[in-house]
Design a protein around this motif. Structure first.
Motif, PDB file in Angstrom:
ATOM      1  N   ALA A  34      44.385 -15.201   5.986  1.00  0.00           N
ATOM      2  CA  ALA A  34      45.350 -14.106   6.146  1.00  0.00           C
ATOM      3  C   ALA A  34      44.800 -12.786   5.618  1.00  0.00           C
ATOM      4  O   ALA A  34      45.289 -11.717   6.004  1.00  0.00           O
ATOM      5  N   GLY A  35      43.801 -12.844   4.749  1.00  0.00           N
ATOM      6  CA  GLY A  35      43.193 -11.626   4.232  1.00  0.00           C
ATOM      7  C   GLY A  35      42.034 -11.114   5.049  1.00  0.00           C
ATOM      8  O   GLY A  35      41.492 -10.039   4.758  1.00  0.00           O
ATOM      9  N   GLN A  36      41.651 -11.844   6.101  1.00  0.00           N
ATOM     10  CA  GLN A  36      40.532 -11.425   6.942  1.00  0.00           C
ATOM     11  C   GLN A  36      40.979 -10.342   7.933  1.00  0.00           C
ATOM     12  O   GLN A  36      42.137 -10.335   8.378  1.00  0.00           O
ATOM     13  N   PRO A  37      40.077  -9.421   8.280  1.00  0.00           N
ATOM     14  CA  PRO A  37      40.463  -8.271   9.124  1.00  0.00           C
ATOM     15  C   PRO A  37      41.156  -8.656  10.426  1.00  0.00           C
ATOM     16  O   PRO A  37      42.128  -8.003  10.829  1.00  0.00           O
ATOM     17  N   LEU A  66      50.296 -18.713   9.250  1.00  0.00           N
ATOM     18  CA  LEU A  66      49.097 -19.542   9.366  1.00  0.00           C
ATOM     19  C   LEU A  66      49.297 -20.900   8.699  1.00  0.00           C
ATOM     20  O   LEU A  66      48.834 -21.927   9.220  1.00  0.00           O
ATOM     21  N   ALA A  67      50.007 -20.930   7.566  1.00  0.00           N
ATOM     22  CA  ALA A  67      50.214 -22.191   6.854  1.00  0.00           C
ATOM     23  C   ALA A  67      51.004 -23.184   7.700  1.00  0.00           C
ATOM     24  O   ALA A  67      50.653 -24.373   7.763  1.00  0.00           O
ATOM     25  N   ILE A  68      52.054 -22.719   8.368  1.00  0.00           N
ATOM     26  CA  ILE A  68      52.832 -23.669   9.167  1.00  0.00           C
ATOM     27  C   ILE A  68      52.073 -24.086  10.425  1.00  0.00           C
ATOM     28  O   ILE A  68      52.170 -25.230  10.869  1.00  0.00           O
ATOM     29  N   VAL A  69      51.272 -23.183  10.985  1.00  0.00           N
ATOM     30  CA  VAL A  69      50.469 -23.547  12.161  1.00  0.00           C
ATOM     31  C   VAL A  69      49.462 -24.629  11.797  1.00  0.00           C
ATOM     32  O   VAL A  69      49.334 -25.648  12.489  1.00  0.00           O
TER      33      VAL A  69
END
Length: 360
Positions: free
Chosen positions: A36-39, A51-54
């Motif tokens: 989630a911290g990536q550009p 992203l966690a639930i995916v």
């Protein structure tokens, strides 16, 4: 899976049972936090919770069934106790000064957007589309307040099942992502045409009062200007602060509805009690403590990072226990409800944010 009550003996036996599920959920959450911290993901407004639930869904429908017997206690702990703790710590992101900065006009826009959207969800979902109450309440909460976090917070009060929560989260993610790109495009189109006068601050209020996820609000606001982004975030945080009174009112209304249903069937008995979402009160208390500016900034930042992790672990656990066939069985109706609420927020939210503050 219900958790056994915590006793002195359980502190020596339960951690062993919890560990596999917590490690698995934690590993998924850590991966989501990193990505989630990536550009790329920042630019597309994909938050840690999304992203966690995916990732949880992917594993939950492939490898997890073979691990479920071992991991179930820890995954259940993550979905319940860790989730409630995460909602309490969410209050560290807010201060009551945010409300003062917004002014009563901005607060009124948030409150009317929330109330009208949730009311429309209840009417459309149950009366028109024939959805069950749990799914309707969860989609309404996610659309009207703060996306996935509101869905998670409302689930214990609405007694939502994992598949209900997954469906609601999916709908708010879809339309929140659409809004993240659509709002800046509409602002530029309107500015070029000169149809509705709207400055960056009014646009920020519009975004903060109507876009679902915090990450999506930041992305939609930043696309126009830093001033629009800061106004949008403040409006969004005030909207998030309304989560606690919303849950208390919803709990009261659900109790009244249950009593009316029992009376119509001629059933008598104890009047029951309101299901107090104590974690919601903890959320307000934490915001109050943060408002006093007594906590060191480093401690607040650490608490926010811990909160990100706890909520991500809860979302990962939710994904692990959600089966795709159960989500697919919900059909198109949840998507239609979410689309209608998105359209309502787009139009009614524009009118409220543009004209209500000036009128007040």
């Amino acid at each position: 899976m219900p958790l056994a009550p915590l006793t002195l003996a359980s502190f020596t036996t339960e951690p062993v049972r919890w560990l596999p599920g917590l490690l698995l959920s934690g590993a998924i959450a850590a991966g989501a936090l990193h990505l989630a911290g990536q550009p790329f993901f920042v630019g597309h407004g994909l938050s840690t919770l999304t992203l966690a639930i995916v990732f949880g869904l992917l594993l939950g429908n492939t490898l997890y069934p073979r691990l479920a017997q071992t991991c179930a206690p820890g995954v259940g702990l993550a979905k319940q106790q860790l989730l409630r703790t995460g909602i309490v710590l969410y209050g560290l992101r807010l201060t009551f000064q945010d409300i003062a900065h917004m002014g009563w006009g901005g607060v009124a826009v948030d409150a009317l957007a929330l109330a009208s959207t949730f009311g429309l969800a209840c009417w459309l979902g149950q009366r028109v589309l024939g959805l069950d109450r749990r799914t309707t309440l969860l989609i309404g909460a996610g659309s009207s307040i703060c996306g996935a976090a509101a869905v998670l917070a409302t689930a214990p009060v609405a007694r939502g099942r994992p598949q209900d929560v997954a469906v609601a989260v999916a709908t708010v993610v879809v339309f929140g992502t659409v809004g993240m790109f659509l709002y800046p495009a509409l602002y530029r189109w309107n500015a070029a045409g000169g149809w509705i006068g709207m400055d960056a601050q009014q646009y920020g209020l519009y975004v903060g009062a109507t876009v679902h996820e915090v990450a999506q609000v930041v992305a939609a606001g930043t696309a126009i200007s830093s001033h629009a982004a800061s106004t949008a975030v403040i409006a969004k945080m005030v909207r998030v602060m309304m989560l606690a009174p919303f849950l208390l009112i919803l709990s009261f209304l659900l109790l009244r509805a249950q009593q009316a249903s029992d009376a119509s069937r001629g059933e008598t008995g104890s009047p029951g009690a309101i299901t107090i979402p104590w974690f919601a009160l903890g959320f307000v208390a934490m915001a109050g403590v943060n408002s006093l500016d007594m906590l060191p900034p480093a401690l607040v930042q650490a608490g926010v990072r811990l909160d990100d992790l706890l909520l991500a672990v809860a979302m990962a656990a939710l994904g692990l226990t959600t089966h795709v066939h159960a989500v697919r069985a919900a059909g198109l109706k949840p998507l239609l409800l979410a689309a209608a609420l998105f359209a309502w927020l787009l139009v009614a939210g524009l009118l409220l944010s543009r004209y209500l503050p000036a009128w007040l």
